[in-house]
Motif scaffolding. Structure first.
Motif, PDB file in Angstrom:
ATOM      1  N   THR A 235     -30.403  -5.196 -21.785  1.00  0.00           N
ATOM      2  CA  THR A 235     -29.679  -6.226 -21.061  1.00  0.00           C
ATOM      3  C   THR A 235     -28.745  -5.547 -20.056  1.00  0.00           C
ATOM      4  O   THR A 235     -28.516  -4.336 -20.121  1.00  0.00           O
ATOM      5  N   TYR A 236     -28.196  -6.346 -19.168  1.00  0.00           N
ATOM      6  CA  TYR A 236     -27.265  -5.793 -18.172  1.00  0.00           C
ATOM      7  C   TYR A 236     -26.084  -5.125 -18.867  1.00  0.00           C
ATOM      8  O   TYR A 236     -25.676  -4.009 -18.500  1.00  0.00           O
ATOM      9  N   TYR A 237     -25.539  -5.770 -19.888  1.00  0.00           N
ATOM     10  CA  TYR A 237     -24.351  -5.222 -20.545  1.00  0.00           C
ATOM     11  C   TYR A 237     -24.678  -3.998 -21.396  1.00  0.00           C
ATOM     12  O   TYR A 237     -23.844  -3.115 -21.562  1.00  0.00           O
ATOM     13  N   GLU A 238     -25.894  -3.923 -21.925  1.00  0.00           N
ATOM     14  CA  GLU A 238     -26.297  -2.713 -22.634  1.00  0.00           C
ATOM     15  C   GLU A 238     -26.383  -1.537 -21.665  1.00  0.00           C
ATOM     16  O   GLU A 238     -25.970  -0.415 -21.987  1.00  0.00           O
ATOM     17  N   ALA A 239     -26.903  -1.801 -20.479  1.00  0.00           N
ATOM     18  CA  ALA A 239     -26.957  -0.754 -19.449  1.00  0.00           C
ATOM     19  C   ALA A 239     -25.555  -0.349 -19.017  1.00  0.00           C
ATOM     20  O   ALA A 239     -25.250   0.841 -18.835  1.00  0.00           O
ATOM     21  N   LEU A 240     -24.694  -1.343 -18.861  1.00  0.00           N
ATOM     22  CA  LEU A 240     -23.322  -1.076 -18.411  1.00  0.00           C
ATOM     23  C   LEU A 240     -22.573  -0.211 -19.418  1.00  0.00           C
ATOM     24  O   LEU A 240     -21.861   0.728 -19.049  1.00  0.00           O
ATOM     25  N   GLU A 241     -22.732  -0.498 -20.700  1.00  0.00           N
ATOM     26  CA  GLU A 241     -22.058   0.290 -21.731  1.00  0.00           C
ATOM     27  C   GLU A 241     -22.539   1.738 -21.718  1.00  0.00           C
ATOM     28  O   GLU A 241     -21.759   2.666 -21.937  1.00  0.00           O
ATOM     29  N   GLY A 385     -31.957 -10.967 -12.414  1.00  0.00           N
ATOM     30  CA  GLY A 385     -31.829 -10.568 -13.806  1.00  0.00           C
ATOM     31  C   GLY A 385     -30.686 -11.321 -14.445  1.00  0.00           C
ATOM     32  O   GLY A 385     -29.637 -11.509 -13.831  1.00  0.00           O
ATOM     33  N   GLY A 386     -30.889 -11.783 -15.678  1.00  0.00           N
ATOM     34  CA  GLY A 386     -29.818 -12.509 -16.340  1.00  0.00           C
ATOM     35  C   GLY A 386     -30.195 -13.912 -16.734  1.00  0.00           C
ATOM     36  O   GLY A 386     -29.328 -14.765 -16.913  1.00  0.00           O
ATOM     37  N   ILE A 387     -31.496 -14.180 -16.842  1.00  0.00           N
ATOM     38  CA  ILE A 387     -31.961 -15.502 -17.257  1.00  0.00           C
ATOM     39  C   ILE A 387     -32.438 -15.409 -18.704  1.00  0.00           C
ATOM     40  O   ILE A 387     -33.339 -14.631 -19.006  1.00  0.00           O
ATOM     41  N   PRO A 388     -31.861 -16.125 -19.665  1.00  0.00           N
ATOM     42  CA  PRO A 388     -30.816 -17.144 -19.478  1.00  0.00           C
ATOM     43  C   PRO A 388     -29.404 -16.582 -19.331  1.00  0.00           C
ATOM     44  O   PRO A 388     -28.516 -17.267 -18.847  1.00  0.00           O
ATOM     45  N   SER A 389     -29.170 -15.316 -19.743  1.00  0.00           N
ATOM     46  CA  SER A 389     -27.839 -14.747 -19.585  1.00  0.00           C
ATOM     47  C   SER A 389     -27.942 -13.238 -19.452  1.00  0.00           C
ATOM     48  O   SER A 389     -28.955 -12.625 -19.816  1.00  0.00           O
ATOM     49  N   LEU A 390     -26.873 -12.636 -18.955  1.00  0.00           N
ATOM     50  CA  LEU A 390     -26.847 -11.183 -18.783  1.00  0.00           C
ATOM     51  C   LEU A 390     -26.753 -10.450 -20.121  1.00  0.00           C
ATOM     52  O   LEU A 390     -26.940  -9.235 -20.185  1.00  0.00           O
ATOM     53  N   ARG A 391     -26.467 -11.174 -21.186  1.00  0.00           N
ATOM     54  CA  ARG A 391     -26.380 -10.559 -22.519  1.00  0.00           C
ATOM     55  C   ARG A 391     -27.663 -10.705 -23.327  1.00  0.00           C
ATOM     56  O   ARG A 391     -27.770 -10.136 -24.424  1.00  0.00           O
ATOM     57  N   SER A 392     -28.629 -11.444 -22.801  1.00  0.00           N
ATOM     58  CA  SER A 392     -29.866 -11.645 -23.561  1.00  0.00           C
ATOM     59  C   SER A 392     -31.119 -11.229 -22.804  1.00  0.00           C
ATOM     60  O   SER A 392     -32.143 -10.921 -23.426  1.00  0.00           O
ATOM     61  N   ASP A 393     -31.065 -11.194 -21.492  1.00  0.00           N
ATOM     62  CA  ASP A 393     -32.230 -10.815 -20.690  1.00  0.00           C
ATOM     63  C   ASP A 393     -32.418  -9.301 -20.769  1.00  0.00           C
ATOM     64  O   ASP A 393     -31.637  -8.532 -20.214  1.00  0.00           O
ATOM     65  N   ASN A 394     -33.469  -8.850 -21.458  1.00  0.00           N
ATOM     66  CA  ASN A 394     -33.707  -7.419 -21.620  1.00  0.00           C
ATOM     67  C   ASN A 394     -35.082  -7.011 -21.114  1.00  0.00           C
ATOM     68  O   ASN A 394     -35.791  -6.221 -21.739  1.00  0.00           O
ATOM     69  N   LEU A 395     -35.460  -7.531 -19.964  1.00  0.00           N
ATOM     70  CA  LEU A 395     -36.769  -7.238 -19.383  1.00  0.00           C
ATOM     71  C   LEU A 395     -36.714  -6.128 -18.342  1.00  0.00           C
ATOM     72  O   LEU A 395     -37.710  -5.865 -17.674  1.00  0.00           O
ATOM     73  N   ALA A 396     -35.568  -5.469 -18.177  1.00  0.00           N
ATOM     74  CA  ALA A 396     -35.441  -4.426 -17.159  1.00  0.00           C
ATOM     75  C   ALA A 396     -34.883  -3.142 -17.756  1.00  0.00           C
ATOM     76  O   ALA A 396     -34.178  -3.154 -18.768  1.00  0.00           O
ATOM     77  N   GLY A 397     -35.205  -2.032 -17.114  1.00  0.00           N
ATOM     78  CA  GLY A 397     -34.610  -0.747 -17.445  1.00  0.00           C
ATOM     79  C   GLY A 397     -33.498  -0.455 -16.461  1.00  0.00           C
ATOM     80  O   GLY A 397     -33.007  -1.350 -15.779  1.00  0.00           O
ATOM     81  N   PHE A 398     -33.120   0.820 -16.350  1.00  0.00           N
ATOM     82  CA  PHE A 398     -32.054   1.158 -15.401  1.00  0.00           C
ATOM     83  C   PHE A 398     -32.000   2.655 -15.182  1.00  0.00           C
ATOM     84  O   PHE A 398     -32.619   3.438 -15.905  1.00  0.00           O
ATOM     85  N   ARG A 399     -31.252   3.033 -14.157  1.00  0.00           N
ATOM     86  CA  ARG A 399     -30.886   4.420 -13.922  1.00  0.00           C
ATOM     87  C   ARG A 399     -29.462   4.430 -13.390  1.00  0.00           C
ATOM     88  O   ARG A 399     -28.967   3.409 -12.908  1.00  0.00           O
ATOM     89  N   CYS A 400     -28.792   5.570 -13.469  1.00  0.00           N
ATOM     90  CA  CYS A 400     -27.359   5.650 -13.171  1.00  0.00           C
ATOM     91  C   CYS A 400     -27.103   6.358 -11.841  1.00  0.00           C
ATOM     92  O   CYS A 400     -27.933   7.128 -11.350  1.00  0.00           O
ATOM     93  N   VAL A 401     -25.934   6.108 -11.276  1.00  0.00           N
ATOM     94  CA  VAL A 401     -25.484   6.803 -10.071  1.00  0.00           C
ATOM     95  C   VAL A 401     -24.041   7.245 -10.260  1.00  0.00           C
ATOM     96  O   VAL A 401     -23.328   6.740 -11.127  1.00  0.00           O
TER      97      VAL A 401
END
Length: 416
Positions: A235-241, A385-401
């Motif tokens: 999720t977005y917040y998992e990536a953020l943490e 990203g974030g449907i239905p919410s940014l805490r539940s949508d986990n269909l994306a990965g990420f990379r950092c900068v």
């Protein structure tokens, strides 16, 4: 009457103090950034007792001094001694709560507003007043290009990052979807981006180090043995943490797109074309994990069999290194897994398309995934990203900068 002074205000974005060139000074101030406020105000806690010219230092609880407009002839410098803006002192106050330290408030005006994002609470600052103007080369140093290492290793998570040089590039695409136009030339500062998507193995290191919850995408808190090097889905917040732990951040939409496409255009004898894929403007199914890769005749059992992946899906984050990398060496910017950015889904400047999704509810995800076709893995494609919410949508990965630091320079500055 307070006389004007040519003052240097040096801010280092690396968490290190540095020595300013030797020259006559009237006073020397050292402190750390306490906070960045609205209206370009910055609060500094002085670690050493300050000395202001012709102005008494506040020494009693609650005692405050206000600086007049004469205290406006300041320069703001970054950690490389480049002039990045100007500033004026606003006020100074004594506080016993701060163990007798003095809090100074200054108003800064930066040449490029984006530079403000490089200033962080806790960064050291140095203020030095000189009797005469600084040497001419000191003023022009802002235009001198600092050479940073092309690849570094992140200190916390141990992952490789590649340099995306600052400068102008073409952002957007006029012949894409309704939310991709208009093409526009924008400028960014230097930054580093992860060479690969964060893998399950990488995220496991974070979970173990911080005793955090496993991502929602792992079944019973674990991933399968053959999924170790696949991109982690969060999720977005998992990536953020994760980024907070790693001392990095998520990329903006603009940063992600430049890292994926370089300058944005390629010139040939016929015309100037807008780049749509990390390697160029012509789609190639052998360079990207997309629908065409799995359905094309060119797919080899040697590739998927070596990964013990015998069905359509995600591939290890290092797949297509070289052949499918961006101009800066970032791998899998197209296809494989969609990637979170830190930008809200909103219209570009000059875009007339109206969407009910615009606002501060959805974040932009980029790059497309293995189940998208050639049109969906273009580097300018925007998805929500974030449907239905940014805490539940986990269909994306990420990379950092992260921004380069003084430690990432390829060579020493001539002023050091």
């Amino acid at each position: 009457m307070i006389r004007k002074s040519s003052v240097t205000f040096a801010v280092t974005v690396a968490a290190l103090m540095f020595s300013l060139p030797a020259r006559p000074v009237e006073y020397d101030l050292q402190g750390k950034i306490e906070s960045l406020r609205q209206g370009n105000l910055i609060t500094i806690i002085m670690t050493k007792k300050p000395r202001f010219p012709d102005v008494p230092v506040p020494v009693k609880e609650g005692e405050t001094i206000t600086f007049p407009e004469e205290f406006s002839d300041y320069l703001v410098l970054d950690g490389e001694h480049k002039v990045i803006g100007s500033a004026r002192l606003v006020s100074a106050a004594y506080s016993s709560r701060l163990k007798g330290k003095v809090r100074v408030i200054a108003r800064i005006t930066l040449k490029r507003p984006r530079l403000r994002t490089q200033l962080r609470a806790g960064d050291p600052v140095v203020l030095v007043s000189v009797k005469e103007k600084l040497p001419g080369k000191f003023y022009s140093y802002d235009n001198e290009k600092i050479i940073y290492k092309r690849q570094i290793t992140s200190t916390v998570d141990g992952r490789p990052m590649v340099l995306v040089p600052g400068g102008k590039f073409v952002f957007g695409f006029n012949r894409g979807r309704r939310d991709e136009y208009p093409e526009q030339v924008i400028a960014l500062d230097d930054f580093y981006i992860d060479k690969y998507e964060v893998s399950n193995r990488d995220f496991k290191k974070y979970v173990t180090a911080t005793n955090s919850r496993p991502p929602l995408s792992w079944k019973k808190g674990e991933y399968a043995e053959n999924e170790t090097d696949l991109p982690v889905l969060v999720t977005y917040y998992e990536a953020l943490e994760y980024t907070l732990w790693a001392g990095t951040r998520l990329p903006s939409e603009q940063e992600w797109e430049k890292a994926a496409r370089g300058t944005g255009r390629v010139d040939d004898e016929a015309e100037t074309e807008t780049i749509q894929y990390p390697w160029g403007n012509a789609f190639d199914p052998d360079r990207v994990n997309s629908v065409e890769f799995w359905t094309g005749k060119s797919i080899g059992m040697e590739l998927t069999g070596g990964f013990r992946i015998m069905k359509k899906g995600y591939l290890p984050v290092y797949t297509f290194e070289g052949s499918g990398a961006s101009p800066y060496g970032a791998v899998n910017m197209s296809g494989n897994a969609k990637e979170w950015t830190d930008s809200w889904y909103a219209a570009y400047k000059g875009n007339k398309f109206v969407s009910g999704k615009y606002g501060t509810q959805y974040k932009v995800v980029r790059g497309g995934a293995w189940y998208n076709d050639r049109k969906g893995v273009r580097v300018t494609v925007r998805e929500t990203g974030g449907i239905p919410s940014l805490r539940s949508d986990n269909l994306a990965g990420f990379r950092c900068v992260r921004a380069p630091s003084i430690l990432d320079r390829e060579r020493e500055s001539p002023l050091q």
